[in-house]
Design a protein around this motif. Structure first.
Motif, PDB file in Angstrom:
ATOM      1  N   THR A 104      32.633  46.436  33.361  1.00 35.12           N
ATOM      2  CA  THR A 104      33.882  46.969  32.812  1.00 35.12           C
ATOM      3  C   THR A 104      34.917  47.160  33.920  1.00 35.12           C
ATOM      4  O   THR A 104      34.572  47.468  35.062  1.00 35.12           O
ATOM      5  CB  THR A 104      33.667  48.304  32.068  1.00 35.12           C
ATOM      6  N   ILE A 105      36.176  46.948  33.548  1.00 30.53           N
ATOM      7  CA  ILE A 105      37.304  47.078  34.474  1.00 30.53           C
ATOM      8  C   ILE A 105      38.209  48.193  33.952  1.00 30.53           C
ATOM      9  O   ILE A 105      38.578  48.190  32.775  1.00 30.53           O
ATOM     10  CB  ILE A 105      38.123  45.761  34.541  1.00 30.53           C
ATOM     11  N   ILE A 160      24.346  48.249  25.660  1.00 30.27           N
ATOM     12  CA  ILE A 160      23.654  47.477  26.706  1.00 30.27           C
ATOM     13  C   ILE A 160      22.330  48.140  27.093  1.00 30.27           C
ATOM     14  O   ILE A 160      21.336  47.467  27.360  1.00 30.27           O
ATOM     15  CB  ILE A 160      24.579  47.293  27.943  1.00 30.27           C
ATOM     16  N   LYS A 161      22.334  49.474  27.111  1.00 32.19           N
ATOM     17  CA  LYS A 161      21.107  50.207  27.451  1.00 32.19           C
ATOM     18  C   LYS A 161      19.960  49.840  26.519  1.00 32.19           C
ATOM     19  O   LYS A 161      18.809  49.728  26.921  1.00 32.19           O
ATOM     20  CB  LYS A 161      21.379  51.718  27.338  1.00 32.19           C
ATOM     21  N   LYS A 162      20.305  49.653  25.240  1.00 34.17           N
ATOM     22  CA  LYS A 162      19.257  49.382  24.234  1.00 34.17           C
ATOM     23  C   LYS A 162      19.008  47.886  24.060  1.00 34.17           C
ATOM     24  O   LYS A 162      18.024  47.488  23.449  1.00 34.17           O
ATOM     25  CB  LYS A 162      19.681  49.976  22.881  1.00 34.17           C
ATOM     26  N   ASP A 163      19.906  47.059  24.567  1.00 35.73           N
ATOM     27  CA  ASP A 163      19.821  45.613  24.316  1.00 35.73           C
ATOM     28  C   ASP A 163      18.708  44.980  25.155  1.00 35.73           C
ATOM     29  O   ASP A 163      18.535  45.305  26.329  1.00 35.73           O
ATOM     30  CB  ASP A 163      21.161  44.960  24.672  1.00 35.73           C
ATOM     31  N   THR A 164      17.961  44.063  24.541  1.00 35.87           N
ATOM     32  CA  THR A 164      16.839  43.436  25.268  1.00 35.87           C
ATOM     33  C   THR A 164      17.075  41.949  25.526  1.00 35.87           C
ATOM     34  O   THR A 164      16.182  41.252  25.988  1.00 35.87           O
ATOM     35  CB  THR A 164      15.536  43.595  24.453  1.00 35.87           C
ATOM     36  N   ARG A 218      25.802  35.092  28.819  1.00 37.81           N
ATOM     37  CA  ARG A 218      25.425  35.625  30.128  1.00 37.81           C
ATOM     38  C   ARG A 218      26.044  36.998  30.374  1.00 37.81           C
ATOM     39  O   ARG A 218      25.373  37.957  30.723  1.00 37.81           O
ATOM     40  CB  ARG A 218      25.884  34.647  31.215  1.00 37.81           C
ATOM     41  N   ARG A 219      27.375  37.080  30.230  1.00 39.17           N
ATOM     42  CA  ARG A 219      28.038  38.329  30.602  1.00 39.17           C
ATOM     43  C   ARG A 219      29.291  38.569  29.759  1.00 39.17           C
ATOM     44  O   ARG A 219      30.028  37.648  29.452  1.00 39.17           O
ATOM     45  CB  ARG A 219      28.437  38.297  32.083  1.00 39.17           C
ATOM     46  N   VAL A 220      29.515  39.838  29.451  1.00 43.76           N
ATOM     47  CA  VAL A 220      30.776  40.272  28.839  1.00 43.76           C
ATOM     48  C   VAL A 220      31.495  41.155  29.854  1.00 43.76           C
ATOM     49  O   VAL A 220      30.915  42.104  30.388  1.00 43.76           O
ATOM     50  CB  VAL A 220      30.542  41.059  27.531  1.00 43.76           C
ATOM     51  N   VAL A 221      32.752  40.804  30.136  1.00 41.73           N
ATOM     52  CA  VAL A 221      33.601  41.661  30.967  1.00 41.73           C
ATOM     53  C   VAL A 221      34.562  42.374  30.019  1.00 41.73           C
ATOM     54  O   VAL A 221      35.296  41.724  29.276  1.00 41.73           O
ATOM     55  CB  VAL A 221      34.390  40.844  32.013  1.00 41.73           C
ATOM     56  N   LEU A 222      34.520  43.681  30.029  1.00 40.44           N
ATOM     57  CA  LEU A 222      35.307  44.484  29.090  1.00 40.44           C
ATOM     58  C   LEU A 222      36.439  45.197  29.818  1.00 40.44           C
ATOM     59  O   LEU A 222      36.216  45.827  30.856  1.00 40.44           O
ATOM     60  CB  LEU A 222      34.381  45.524  28.435  1.00 40.44           C
ATOM     61  N   LYS A 241      26.494  40.230  41.436  1.00 48.10           N
ATOM     62  CA  LYS A 241      26.231  41.664  41.655  1.00 48.10           C
ATOM     63  C   LYS A 241      27.200  42.583  40.903  1.00 48.10           C
ATOM     64  O   LYS A 241      27.076  43.802  40.965  1.00 48.10           O
ATOM     65  CB  LYS A 241      26.217  41.991  43.153  1.00 48.10           C
ATOM     66  N   ALA A 242      28.147  42.005  40.168  1.00 45.19           N
ATOM     67  CA  ALA A 242      29.040  42.842  39.349  1.00 45.19           C
ATOM     68  C   ALA A 242      28.377  43.291  38.053  1.00 45.19           C
ATOM     69  O   ALA A 242      28.881  44.179  37.363  1.00 45.19           O
ATOM     70  CB  ALA A 242      30.327  42.076  39.031  1.00 45.19           C
ATOM     71  N   ALA A 243      27.242  42.690  37.720  1.00 49.95           N
ATOM     72  CA  ALA A 243      26.556  43.048  36.458  1.00 49.95           C
ATOM     73  C   ALA A 243      26.216  44.530  36.433  1.00 49.95           C
ATOM     74  O   ALA A 243      25.745  45.093  37.420  1.00 49.95           O
ATOM     75  CB  ALA A 243      25.279  42.224  36.312  1.00 49.95           C
ATOM     76  N   GLY A 244      26.495  45.160  35.300  1.00 51.08           N
ATOM     77  CA  GLY A 244      26.134  46.567  35.125  1.00 51.08           C
ATOM     78  C   GLY A 244      27.031  47.538  35.855  1.00 51.08           C
ATOM     79  O   GLY A 244      26.708  48.714  35.991  1.00 51.08           O
ATOM     80  N   GLU A 245      28.190  47.061  36.331  1.00 52.89           N
ATOM     81  CA  GLU A 245      29.076  47.930  37.119  1.00 52.89           C
ATOM     82  C   GLU A 245      30.400  48.187  36.404  1.00 52.89           C
ATOM     83  O   GLU A 245      30.875  47.383  35.615  1.00 52.89           O
ATOM     84  CB  GLU A 245      29.376  47.275  38.483  1.00 52.89           C
TER      85      GLU A 245
END
Length: 341
Positions: A186-187, A175-179, A119-123, A244-248
């Protein structure tokens, strides 16, 4: 029942162990990666003191640059918190010592996450990926998530900051290219202080330790945005859980303190400790850095005053960081307990 398993890289590190404690206390199961299984028992004991859910912690030996290992580890989880990244106390001889593992590790994990429908990676990035690589006229001011460090400006960045910037940019490019629908957040923390859990502590804790152990006769005229490790751990989990943190990107800071302010906080609390009062002229700091190599990485902050704006995390994720002063005091108290000062 949703999958409550999280893969967390760098479980033995300062931020990694604190984030693991908070995840376990929230009922998550954690697979923590470390470079060497020999550290597993030791870190397990440290974490067990802070949680009743130690049975939900598992360990896996993993090298960031080994891309084959991540698929197996990731296939069992829903979310990944990628904290591991080399952070030496002295400057490396060659940038690549930091850049290659930082970038390769990030890309290997994202590739595996994309392939396995995570689902999500937090980096974990760094405020060092935001506020550096500036021209002389632009080194004082307030920076935010829209700013990026210019890695081509060697004079105003460090190998570590360049490695964090390159790794984070590579992640966003991926992520931009990932489908696959994989989400990235990211933090970007400032200098991370707060309670040290063991003698192998985070590099930033040196700000407090060196001010109290009698090794610093005087204080360099610099400052950083500082933040408590418990608040950074909390922000990683909020970033993982909040849709809503996705992509931020999120700055993690509790405010800017100069080393002089840190010293006066410590002096007030510990009047019997030899906390330095005098400020060192910049040229002396530069000279002194030839003797004490741990000073080299902070030279880029002489004559600068880079602050970061933390309002986005507070507004969007309802993040409430522990104050910078309390982060300093918690770091000091734990350093004394562990006989580091």
């Amino acid at each position: 029942m949703e999958n409550k398993k999280v893969l967390l890289t760098g479980v033995t590190g300062f931020l990694g162990s604190h984030t693991t404690i908070q995840l376990l206390n929230k009922g998550y199961e954690v697979i923590g990666t470390l470079r060497n299984m020999k550290r597993a028992d030791e870190i397990k004991q440290v974490i067990a003191e802070k949680t009743d859910n130690i049975d939900k912690l598992h360990f896996a030996e993993a090298d960031l640059t080994n891309e084959n290992i991540w698929g197996d580890l990731i296939s069992e989880v829903q979310n990944v918190i990628h904290i591991a990244s080399p952070f030496p106390r002295e400057l490396p001889k060659n940038d690549d010592e930091l850049i290659i593992p930082a970038k390769a590790g990030t890309i290997n994990i994202l590739k595996a996450a994309s392939k396995h429908g995570i689902r999500r990676v937090v980096l974990t990035s760094s405020s060092g990926a935001i506020a550096y690589g500036k021209e002389k006229s632009n080194r004082k001011g307030v920076f935010d998530e829209n700013n990026w460090t210019d890695t081509t400006n060697i004079e105003d960045s460090t190998p570590y900051f360049r490695s964090k910037t390159i790794a984070e940019k590579a992640a966003w490019d991926f992520i931009k290219k990932d489908t696959s629908g994989l989400e990235l957040t990211t933090i970007c923390p400032g200098a991370i202080l707060g309670p040290i859990l063991e003698k192998d502590f985070g590099t930033s804790a040196n700000i407090v330790i060196k001010a109290m152990d009698g090794s610093s006769p005087a204080i360099p005229k610099i400052g950083f945005d500082m933040v408590d490790v418990r608040s950074v751990a909390d922000l990683h989990i909020k970033a993982m859980e909040t849709p809503k943190a996705a992509g931020e990107r999120f700055v993690a800071s509790a405010g800017f303190l100069t080393f002089k302010e840190v010293a006066s906080i410590l002096k007030e609390k510990y009047p019997d400790k030899k906390v330095p009062k005098l400020s060192l002229p910049d040229f002396i700091v530069r000279l002194f850095s030839n003797l004490d190599k741990t000073i080299k990485p902070i030279l880029v902050d002489l004559g600068a005053e880079r602050k970061v704006n933390n309002s986005k995390a507070i507004k969007l994720l309802d993040w409430q960081p522990i104050s910078a002063k309390d982060a300093v005091l918690a770091c000091a108290e734990s350093a004394i307990k562990l006989s580091l000062v």
